[in-house]
Design a protein around this motif. Structure first.
Motif, PDB file in Angstrom:
ATOM      1  N   ALA A 130       0.834  -1.192   0.000  1.00 46.91           N
ATOM      2  CA  ALA A 130       0.000   0.000   0.000  1.00 46.91           C
ATOM      3  C   ALA A 130       0.870   1.243   0.000  1.00 46.91           C
ATOM      4  CB  ALA A 130      -0.914  -0.006   1.233  1.00 46.91           C
TER       5      ALA A 130
ATOM      6  N   PHE B  76      -0.204   5.484   4.115  1.00 45.13           N
ATOM      7  CA  PHE B  76      -0.287   5.020   5.489  1.00 45.13           C
ATOM      8  C   PHE B  76      -0.930   6.092   6.371  1.00 45.13           C
ATOM      9  CE2 PHE B  76       3.081   2.579   3.549  1.00 45.13           C
ATOM     10  CZ  PHE B  76       2.852   1.303   4.023  1.00 45.13           C
ATOM     11  N   GLY B  77      -1.799   6.920   5.804  1.00 44.62           N
ATOM     12  CA  GLY B  77      -2.476   7.922   6.600  1.00 44.62           C
ATOM     13  C   GLY B  77      -1.597   9.138   6.865  1.00 44.62           C
TER      14      GLY B  77
ATOM     15  N   VAL C 289       5.473   4.387  11.313  1.00 40.69           N
ATOM     16  CA  VAL C 289       4.702   5.229  10.396  1.00 40.69           C
ATOM     17  C   VAL C 289       4.002   6.371  11.114  1.00 40.69           C
ATOM     18  CG1 VAL C 289       4.340   3.429   8.682  1.00 40.69           C
ATOM     19  CG2 VAL C 289       2.711   3.662  10.548  1.00 40.69           C
TER      20      VAL C 289
ATOM     21  N   HIS D  80       2.356   3.829  16.115  1.00 42.51           N
ATOM     22  CA  HIS D  80       1.968   2.961  15.002  1.00 42.51           C
ATOM     23  C   HIS D  80       3.200   2.531  14.204  1.00 42.51           C
ATOM     24  CE1 HIS D  80      -2.322   3.791  15.545  1.00 42.51           C
ATOM     25  NE2 HIS D  80      -1.957   5.025  15.795  1.00 42.51           N
TER      26      HIS D  80
ATOM     27  N   SER E 184       4.474  -0.312  10.913  1.00 35.54           N
ATOM     28  CA  SER E 184       4.029  -1.067   9.752  1.00 35.54           C
ATOM     29  C   SER E 184       5.008  -2.203   9.496  1.00 35.54           C
ATOM     30  CB  SER E 184       3.953  -0.157   8.514  1.00 35.54           C
ATOM     31  OG  SER E 184       3.518  -0.891   7.385  1.00 35.54           O
TER      32      SER E 184
ATOM     33  N   HIS F 210      -2.206 -12.496   9.015  1.00 39.29           N
ATOM     34  CA  HIS F 210      -2.768 -11.247   9.523  1.00 39.29           C
ATOM     35  C   HIS F 210      -3.365 -11.457  10.915  1.00 39.29           C
ATOM     36  CE1 HIS F 210      -2.342  -8.167   6.424  1.00 39.29           C
ATOM     37  NE2 HIS F 210      -2.559  -9.106   5.507  1.00 39.29           N
TER      38      HIS F 210
ATOM     39  N   ASP G 285      -1.979  -9.740  14.300  1.00 37.82           N
ATOM     40  CA  ASP G 285      -2.912  -8.735  14.799  1.00 37.82           C
ATOM     41  C   ASP G 285      -2.792  -8.551  16.312  1.00 37.82           C
ATOM     42  OD1 ASP G 285      -5.169  -6.912  14.305  1.00 37.82           O
ATOM     43  OD2 ASP G 285      -6.316  -8.337  15.517  1.00 37.82           O
TER      44      ASP G 285
ATOM     45  N   SER H 161       0.162  -1.513  13.265  1.00 39.50           N
ATOM     46  CA  SER H 161      -1.114  -1.055  12.723  1.00 39.50           C
ATOM     47  C   SER H 161      -1.349  -1.423  11.268  1.00 39.50           C
ATOM     48  CB  SER H 161      -1.212   0.472  12.878  1.00 39.50           C
ATOM     49  OG  SER H 161      -1.039   0.850  14.224  1.00 39.50           O
ATOM     50  N   HIS H 162      -0.296  -1.602  10.506  1.00 38.81           N
ATOM     51  CA  HIS H 162      -0.456  -1.904   9.070  1.00 38.81           C
ATOM     52  C   HIS H 162       0.471  -3.059   8.710  1.00 38.81           C
ATOM     53  CE1 HIS H 162      -1.434  -0.785   4.843  1.00 38.81           C
ATOM     54  NE2 HIS H 162      -0.294  -1.419   4.638  1.00 38.81           N
ATOM     55  N   VAL H 163      -0.112  -4.125   8.178  1.00 43.09           N
ATOM     56  CA  VAL H 163       0.671  -5.312   7.833  1.00 43.09           C
ATOM     57  C   VAL H 163       0.375  -5.719   6.393  1.00 43.09           C
ATOM     58  CG1 VAL H 163       1.142  -7.726   8.372  1.00 43.09           C
ATOM     59  CG2 VAL H 163       0.634  -6.118  10.218  1.00 43.09           C
ATOM     60  N   THR H 164       1.425  -5.930   5.627  1.00 44.10           N
ATOM     61  CA  THR H 164       1.311  -6.467   4.266  1.00 44.10           C
ATOM     62  C   THR H 164       2.006  -7.817   4.234  1.00 44.10           C
ATOM     63  OG1 THR H 164       1.327  -4.243   3.302  1.00 44.10           O
ATOM     64  CG2 THR H 164       1.810  -6.081   1.824  1.00 44.10           C
TER      65      THR H 164
END
Length: 340
Positions: free
Chosen positions: A4, A7-8, A293, A297, A299, A317, A321, A327-330
């Motif tokens: 992605a 990331f906000g 990030v 938070h 990533s 995931h 979690d 907060s963000h995982v790929t």
């Protein structure tokens, strides 16, 4: 692997901090330039006006620093990340057991990661053997669970995290006999590692205020000495010293925020825990990158090779979690034979 691109707004504070660092650098240059100019071409000093103004400046900056500090932002620039792995459990969460193979501490470790049991040698000659040590938890309702351990190099860590609540009795099974310890539930306000929660924007404002205060204090010292002993050179000398101090703070803030904006500050401790969480379940981490990030938070981008066809990205995931602050995982999943 699809990653992605957004990331906000988590890095807006770091961008503001970097901009503040640049402003501080400009201020340092201007103060230094003015101080050197006064060395070369001294000007009359109105002590009766300059000293009271500098005192007021110190008082205002002190009040501002107190409002901004909040007990955290006044610390030194570098909060080292090389903490010992077993050093984060509070003293009242560590239980000591005495076995024939040595003395060991048993703790519930949960600093920004899912809570795990850790067994650490307490003496130099204590011997660890992950295959010979297990922990059996006994809940108040009588339910039991067995935890196996993996050797992390210097300490043992349970392969699975401990479900809530953490008030429980633990039976540590060792080669000589079983040892019983108890743990109590504690409120933990550290949901993420401190490095991930620091707000560089607030910190930059704090440094701005400190810089003003330092310049005001140095100005007072220089003005008082110049007035008492007719040392007119003290005023520009104080300016040079103040410029150097501000430049040093500017460099530190610019280095820290720049590293975040360029994703140059991987969180090694979180990366290690993510790797263990996956590989302890029989899979292999092919590629892993964890970085900050935003405040609180982080990533992660992880590539996993697995021989279990039923495990897809949703499995990993769900596994990751449970990590606080992640907060963000790929996730990319590929068959084990594809990377053999």
């Amino acid at each position: 692997m699809a990653i992605a691109s957004g990331f906000g707004t988590g890095k807006h504070g770091d961008r503001a901090g970097f901009a503040s660092a640049i402003v501080l650098a400009v201020i340092a240059v201007l103060i230094g330039y003015e101080a050197v100019s006064r060395f070369l071409s001294p000007v009359p000093i109105h002590f009766g006006e300059a000293i009271p103004i500098a005192v007021v400046g110190v008082l205002v900056n002190q009040a501002s620093a107190s409002l901004l500090s909040g007990g955290h932002h006044g610390r030194s620039h570098d909060h080292g990340h090389g903490h010992g792995h077993a050093g984060h459990a509070r003293e009242d969460e560590v239980q000591k057991i005495f076995a024939s193979s040595g003395v060991f501490t048993v703790s519930v470790f949960e600093d920004g990661v899912p809570p795990m049991f850790r067994i650490t040698p307490a003496t130099e000659h204590s011997r660890l053997d992950s295959s010979a040590m297990t922990v059996i938890t006994v809940r108040p309702d009588g339910t039991q669970r067995v935890f196996a351990f993996a050797d992390r190099g210097g300490y043992l860590e349970s392969k699975e995290d401990i479900p809530e609540p953490h008030s429980l009795k633990a039976i540590v099974r060792m080669p000589d006999r079983e040892h019983e310890v108890e743990f109590e539930e504690h409120e933990d306000g550290h949901d993420a590692p401190e490095a991930a929660t620091r707000d560089r924007n607030t910190r930059s404002a704090y440094i701005h205020v400190l810089a003003d205060a330092v310049v005001s204090v140095l100005a007072i010292i220089g003005l008082v000495l110049a007035r008492m002993f007719d040392w007119l050179w003290m005023d520009p000398l104080a300016g040079v010293v103040g410029a150097l101090v501000i430049a040093n703070w500017s460099y530190g803030l610019m280095r820290d925020t720049g590293a975040i904006l360029l994703d140059m500050n991987p969180d090694r401790r979180m990366a290690e825990n993510v790797r263990h969480a996956i590989e302890d379940r029989g899979d292999k981490v092919v590629d892993l990158h964890v970085w900050r990030v935003g405040p609180g938070h982080m990533s992660a981008v992880v590539s996993v090779a697995t021989s279990k066809s039923q495990r897809d990205s949703r499995f990993y995931h769900a596994l990751l979690d449970r990590f606080k602050g992640l907060s963000h995982v790929t996730v990319e999943v590929q068959p084990a034979h594809a990377v053999a």
